[in-house]
Design an enzyme around this catalytic site. Structure first.
Site, PDB file in Angstrom:
ATOM      1  N   PRO A 176       0.353  -1.279   0.139  1.00  0.00           N
ATOM      2  CA  PRO A 176      -0.158   0.148  -0.052  1.00  0.00           C
ATOM      3  C   PRO A 176       0.649   1.053   0.073  1.00  0.00           C
ATOM      4  O   PRO A 176       1.914   1.517   0.511  1.00  0.00           O
ATOM      5  CB  PRO A 176      -0.315   0.368   1.302  1.00  0.00           C
ATOM      6  CG  PRO A 176      -0.668  -1.775   1.708  1.00  0.00           C
ATOM      7  CD  PRO A 176       0.686  -2.276   1.422  1.00  0.00           C
ATOM      8  N   ASP A 177       0.446   2.439  -0.450  1.00  0.00           N
ATOM      9  CA  ASP A 177       1.229   3.757  -0.482  1.00  0.00           C
ATOM     10  C   ASP A 177       0.458   4.488   0.799  1.00  0.00           C
ATOM     11  O   ASP A 177      -0.798   5.421   1.202  1.00  0.00           O
ATOM     12  CB  ASP A 177       0.518   4.543  -1.274  1.00  0.00           C
ATOM     13  CG  ASP A 177       0.905   6.196  -1.664  1.00  0.00           C
ATOM     14  OD1 ASP A 177       1.949   5.907  -1.173  1.00  0.00           O
ATOM     15  OD2 ASP A 177       0.941   7.138  -2.653  1.00  0.00           O
ATOM     16  N   ALA A 178       1.045   3.410   2.109  1.00  0.00           N
ATOM     17  CA  ALA A 178       0.884   3.899   2.889  1.00  0.00           C
ATOM     18  C   ALA A 178       2.566   4.154   4.189  1.00  0.00           C
ATOM     19  O   ALA A 178       2.068   3.368   5.232  1.00  0.00           O
ATOM     20  CB  ALA A 178       0.018   3.594   3.549  1.00  0.00           C
TER      21      ALA A 178
END
Length: 298
Positions: free
Chosen positions: A53-55
């Protein structure tokens, strides 16, 4: 000339810079081959290629390794998307030194909390740190850079977070005063109107940067007329790669022969050209000539 100097020179010379989003050295090289002004080493795209995830899950070292591969493969400037800067002012200072020493032309940092979530995520958490906290990060970045041409892009997510136009303008001016070299103003609206309102209100002295993912109908002439100096096509190469690979893999899995696959693929020769495979023979021949001159070969 350093790529940071090239980036600043082109920014002064051209009405707008076109920056292509890359996720590895191959995609970066294709961006260069196809005539873009610079490469965007995007955290969303790089995270996706790691199936993460882009997290804020990947580390600075992991992102830097990918961006460094792009630098080694290309001659045009690479701008690295560094999310929230991987921590506080001390982390920012360390990051700037590492990225600048790797030959990267500039970095973008944003004023979200850590860990961040992608700005376009439906029902995502979009919270910002205080203006004071982010100004401290920019000051740390400014003080850490060795070359004055190394670009620090301050990205404000005030519009993404629903904090309003006045807050976005206020933050942008504070970030300029702290030492930012450009302002990236981001929006998730499906038209560019919000961005244009911001740019029309902007009276700062540093360039504006946009990422038109959510408002793809905007054209370059419109951006130029609204004083936008850099446009980043952040994730289109990733998305088309995902779509094309998915289609061809589905076809291969359903057919009994590769000759039945209808999805268009690059030829082996095109990949060899990208890799500069034929340069190896030229290099070997040049070495042989030198060995002959030195008497090792007859």
């Amino acid at each position: 000339m350093l790529t940071s100097e090239i980036l600043q020179k082109e920014l002064k010379a051209k009405p707008i810079l076109k920056v292509g989003g890359a996720f590895d050295a191959m995609s970066a090289k294709l961006i260069e081959i196809n005539g873009f002004d610079a490469i965007w080493a995007g955290s969303f795209a790089i995270s996706a290629t790691h199936a993460l995830p882009d997290a804020s899950i990947m580390t600075m070292t992991e992102f830097l390794a990918v961006a460094s591969n792009m630098v080694e493969s290309c001659k045009i400037p690479v701008i690295a998307d560094c999310d929230t800067g991987f921590g506080g002012p001390s982390n920012i200072s360390h990051m700037i030194k590492k990225y600048e020493n790797s030959g990267i032309a500039g970095v973008s940092i944003e004023d979200k909390i850590f860990p961040k979530q992608n700005s376009l995520l439906e029902n995502g958490r979009q919270e910002l740190i205080s203006e004071k906290e982010f100004v401290a990060k920019i000051i740390a970045a400014r003080e850490a850079k060795q070359n004055k041409e190394f670009m620090i892009i301050a990205r404000t997510e005030a519009l993404i977070a629903g904090m309003g136009m006045n807050e976005a303008i206020k933050r942008a001016h504070a970030y300029e005063d702290a030492g930012a070299d450009a302002i990236l103003i981001h929006s998730k609206k499906d038209t560019p109107n919000e961005i244009f309102e911001f740019s029309d209100m902007w009276n700062g002295n540093i360039p504006l940067v946009v990422v038109p993912t959510s408002y793809p109908s905007v054209n370059l002439d419109e951006l130029i007329s609204h004083k936008i100096r850099m446009v980043i096509y952040a994730n289109q190469s990733l998305r088309v790669a995902h779509a094309a690979m998915s289609r061809v893999l589905q076809e291969i899995n359903k057919t009994k022969s590769l000759s039945e696959v209808e999805e268009k693929m690059s030829t082996m020769e095109q990949i060899f050209e990208l890799q500069e495979m034929y340069n190896i023979k030229k290099e070997e021949e040049a070495v042989e000539e030198e060995l002959k001159k030195l008497g090792y070969l007859k």
